[in-house]
Design an enzyme around this catalytic site. Structure first.
Site, mmCIF file in Angstrom:
data_model
loop_
_atom_site.group_PDB
_atom_site.id
_atom_site.type_symbol
_atom_site.label_atom_id
_atom_site.label_comp_id
_atom_site.label_asym_id
_atom_site.label_seq_id
_atom_site.Cartn_x
_atom_site.Cartn_y
_atom_site.Cartn_z
ATOM 1 C CE1 TYR A 49 -3.908 -1.853 5.530
ATOM 2 C CE2 TYR A 49 -3.093 0.273 4.772
ATOM 3 C CZ TYR A 49 -3.625 -0.968 4.499
ATOM 4 O OH TYR A 49 -3.879 -1.320 3.204
ATOM 5 C CB SER A 95 -0.898 0.020 1.234
ATOM 6 O OG SER A 95 -1.526 1.280 1.366
#
Lengths: 268, 458
Positions: A174, A161
């Protein structure tokens, strides 16, 4: 461990004449019920590829399997497995490759967004995010890398990501799991690219999937089908690092360039 | 794999209620609602746990008025639940999750030589929405409504009960759900019987007519043609009164390439100011449209996209009607009074001077629908749309609704924002029987308006 398919793989598929135009690839999808993975599965099913799909929830995985089969995948098998359980990985991967009769592409899409505010207060929540997004893929990739390197073939495509490019207060737990994953995958490429194994780091920006449901500004997020088309094409081309949509390469280079004494005061 | 769905619906710091609120296609009325999306069949009814002001499953929001709205309630948006679950090319029966759109079904079906059994004027509606409104198309006189081609579906009630519904299994719930406006539960998946085609092309004919009698003659002559619909000029009076173009077509029988459709590229860019659509501009449009077809009769081989979905080529075309939105009006008047009723209503519309340039006239056939609350009945249907000009257009609508009632007709809930409880209950006297099958947790602004507190099951 018993590896139960979400549905019977022996159900024959109707192959339409168009799907047979290219040699089908054998593709293993880990985290097949993730929105981005599902959109990629559509594209692969449309061209008649052979798929082995892994997900945690039987009824959801069964729907994804049925969809792939209906769209014309040449072969679909599946296994209901909680990939957090790393002790099952070796059995699962051997079983999947056996079922496919080999492996051309392994696509790792497992991951959770988690709840940042909970993870800030409670280590166990943070550890869960790190485990699912980093530790579990490391376990899978270690096995897969050795399998592919031995055979000098295969593509390992890993969904990381843009959140891993710089820690931000809104999602650094995250983000750090994805940062670790990006570094691991980049390093793995450095090790086994020369053995003939393609290793891809895929860095999506925010995408309209179930994972981002209800997030602020979601109407401006990228369309999942366009993201999947970009990813599928990048896999075909054997790209090393791919930002989707492409403008995130530039956006992240700007964000990385902000001096920390400024960055630490921003609300990102 | 641990799914992210649960974690993301809890209050993460980035989350906020979805804005802008869910709009219907007419963009009137506008109500605030809590919109929750489902991506998986197992999310209902859990997704509405703890809601206080009722809930309503919704799809693409392409119905015009308030059947897809729930003021201050919870809308369960189903478009993320859009998987294909199976297809049998021998029977043409497709099984799919209810949030799939007809556009997505066409993308799958057309390259395989299949087409929708019934299609409305837009392909951007969901399978579940098509069943819930029991929509009709240009082939109603031959194929009946959409529900006629839905052999079975699964309904999940708010108490968690799963009901498989077909003409033989839970037949009452099957009948109540077809045309049931989403009030009987959430449809999770459904089957649809597709029909074979060999070409994307439509053998098209356009024929000019003047007046309702010529329209009725053309209707009688085209009973065996699959698709018939007429565009009608409702702004002209005198010798041009009720002039129009009768459009008919059949799927081409000549095998041709069955490629998928391309994505539409045009998006209507802005909300036009209210004054742009006035009597003069719409009158000019209507004259142009009539004379675009220079000859009395035109034949062509046309792609199905412009034939069925001329307006889909411009996304968000409803913004043309400006901030206030648009009102639709569609009646069905049975044959007994169809001719006189249609003429009287057209006179009333022309007299009002209110502009309508998407006026569509069609004869409904007598194929019965399995739906308890379905709108079509044998006779004439006319659909009009008007930009909203509160005082004037509301008064006209109320008058047209009364006239529809006097001529023994009824209005179409999917296109309504105005009918009264009294009118609805007269149009659909079976509503009390329907109310027995309604899910107690579900309601809509439409239902609250037309049934309200009158003893319905809550």
């Amino acid at each position: 461990m018993s590896i139960t398919p979400a549905s019977d793989p022996s159900i024959p598929n109707r192959r339409d004449s168009k799907a047979a135009r290219t040699e089908p690839r054998r593709i293993l999808v880990l985290g097949a019920t993730s929105g981005i993975a599902e959109a990629c599965i559509h594209l692969w099913a449309d061209r008649g590829d052979h798929l082995f799909l892994v997900g945690r929830q039987a009824n959801r995985l069964a729907a994804v399997v049925a969809d792939a089969r209906t769209r014309g995948a040449g072969y679909v098998d599946s296994a209901v497995v909680d990939l957090d359980r790393t002790e099952h990985h070796a059995d699962l991967l051997a079983h999947a490759i056996n079922s496919l009769g080999g492996l051309d592409i392994a696509y790792l899409a497992l991951g959770i967004l988690g709840d940042q505010s909970k993870a800030e207060r409670n280590f166990h929540d943070a550890a869960h995010i790190v485990h699912t997004n980093y530790t579990a893929p490391v376990s899978l990739l270690t096995w897969l890398a050795n399998y592919c390197a031995q055979r000098h073939s295969g593509t390992l495509a890993v969904l990381s990501s843009v959140a891993g490019e710089r820690g931000r207060k809104s999602n650094y737990v995250y983000g750090s799991s994805k940062a670790g994953l990006t570094a691991f995958v980049d390093g793995l490429r450095n090790r086994i690219d020369r053995e003939g194994v393609r290793v891809m780091t895929i860095k999506p920006g925010p995408v309209k999937t179930s994972m981002t449901e209800g997030m602020k500004g979601r109407e401006r997020f990228a369309d999942v089908n366009k993201v999947a088309a970009t990813i599928a094409k990048a896999i075909d081309k054997g790209q090393d690092i791919v930002y989707v949509p492409g403008q995130w390469r530039l956006i992240m280079s700007v964000i990385r360039a902000i001096p920390e004494r400024v960055f630490k005061k921003l609300n990102l | 794999m641990p799914s992210a769905v649960e974690t993301s619906t809890t209050a993460a710091p980035d989350t906020a209620p979805v804005k802008p609120p869910f709009e219907s296609w007419g963009r009137y009325p506008v109500y605030d609602a809590d919109v929750r999306s489902v991506h998986w069949q197992d999310q209902f009814p859990r997704v509405i746990d703890g809601v206080h002001h009722g809930a309503l499953p919704v799809g693409m929001g392409r119905s015009y008025g308030d059947v897809c709205l729930l003021k201050d309630g919870t809308l369960v948006k189903t478009t993320g639940m859009n998987r294909l679950l199976g297809f049998n090319p021998d029977t043409g029966v497709l099984t799919a999750e209810a949030g799939i759109t007809l556009a997505q079904i066409l993308d799958f079906a057309v390259p395989r030589g299949f087409f929708l059994p019934v299609t409305p004027g837009t392909k951007y509606v969901t399978l579940g929405g098509a069943i819930a409104n029991d929509i009709h198309g240009k082939n109603h006189h031959i194929a009946g409504t959409f529900g006629c081609h839905v052999p079975q579906f699964e309904l999940v009630r708010s108490d968690g009960a799963h009901m498989r519904c077909s003409p033989t299994e839970n037949p009452d719930m099957y009948s109540a759900t077809i045309g049931g406006l989403g009030l009987t539960g959430m449809i999770t998946w459904a089957q649809l019987r597709l029909k074979p085609i060999v070409s994307r092309k439509i053998d098209y004919q356009g024929i000019q007519f003047h007046g309702i009698d010529e329209f009725l003659d053309l209707t009688a002559q085209s009973q065996n043609i699959e698709y018939t619909v007429s565009w009608i000029d409702v702004t002209s009076t005198g010798k041009n009164f009720a002039r129009g173009v009768f459009m008919q077509g059949d799927h081409s029988k000549v095998p041709n390439e069955l490629k998928p459709s391309s994505e539409p590229k045009l998006v209507f860019p802005i909300e036009l100011p209210g004054w742009v659509l006035n009597g003069a501009s719409v009158g000019a449009f209507n004259t142009l449209f009539f004379h675009k077809q220079m000859k009395q009769r035109v034949s062509a081989l046309q792609d199905y996209e412009p034939f069925f979905y001329p307006l889909d080529a411009v996304l968000k075309w409803n913004k043309m009607y400006g901030k206030r939105g648009l009102l639709q009006f569609q009646y069905a008047i049975p044959w007994e009074h169809a001719r006189e009723g249609t003429i009287a209503i057209l006179h009333e519309v022309a007299k009002s001077g209110l502009a309508s340039f998407l006026a569509v006239l069609k004869a409904f056939g007598d194929v019965p629908s399995p739906g308890l609350m379905s709108f079509p009945k044998p006779g004439i249907t006319l659909a009009l749309d008007f930009p909203i000009k509160p005082e004037k257009s509301f008064a006209l609508f109320d008058r047209l609704a009364e006239m529809t009632y006097e001529f023994g007709g009824r209005l179409y809930p999917a296109k309504d924002a105005r009918m009264t409880a009294e009118q609805y209950q007269a149009f659909y006297p079976q509503w009390q029987r329907f109310a027995r099958y309604k899910d107690p947790a579900l309601t809509s602004s439409f239902w609250e308006r037309v049934v309200g507190g009158q003893g319905f099951m809550r």
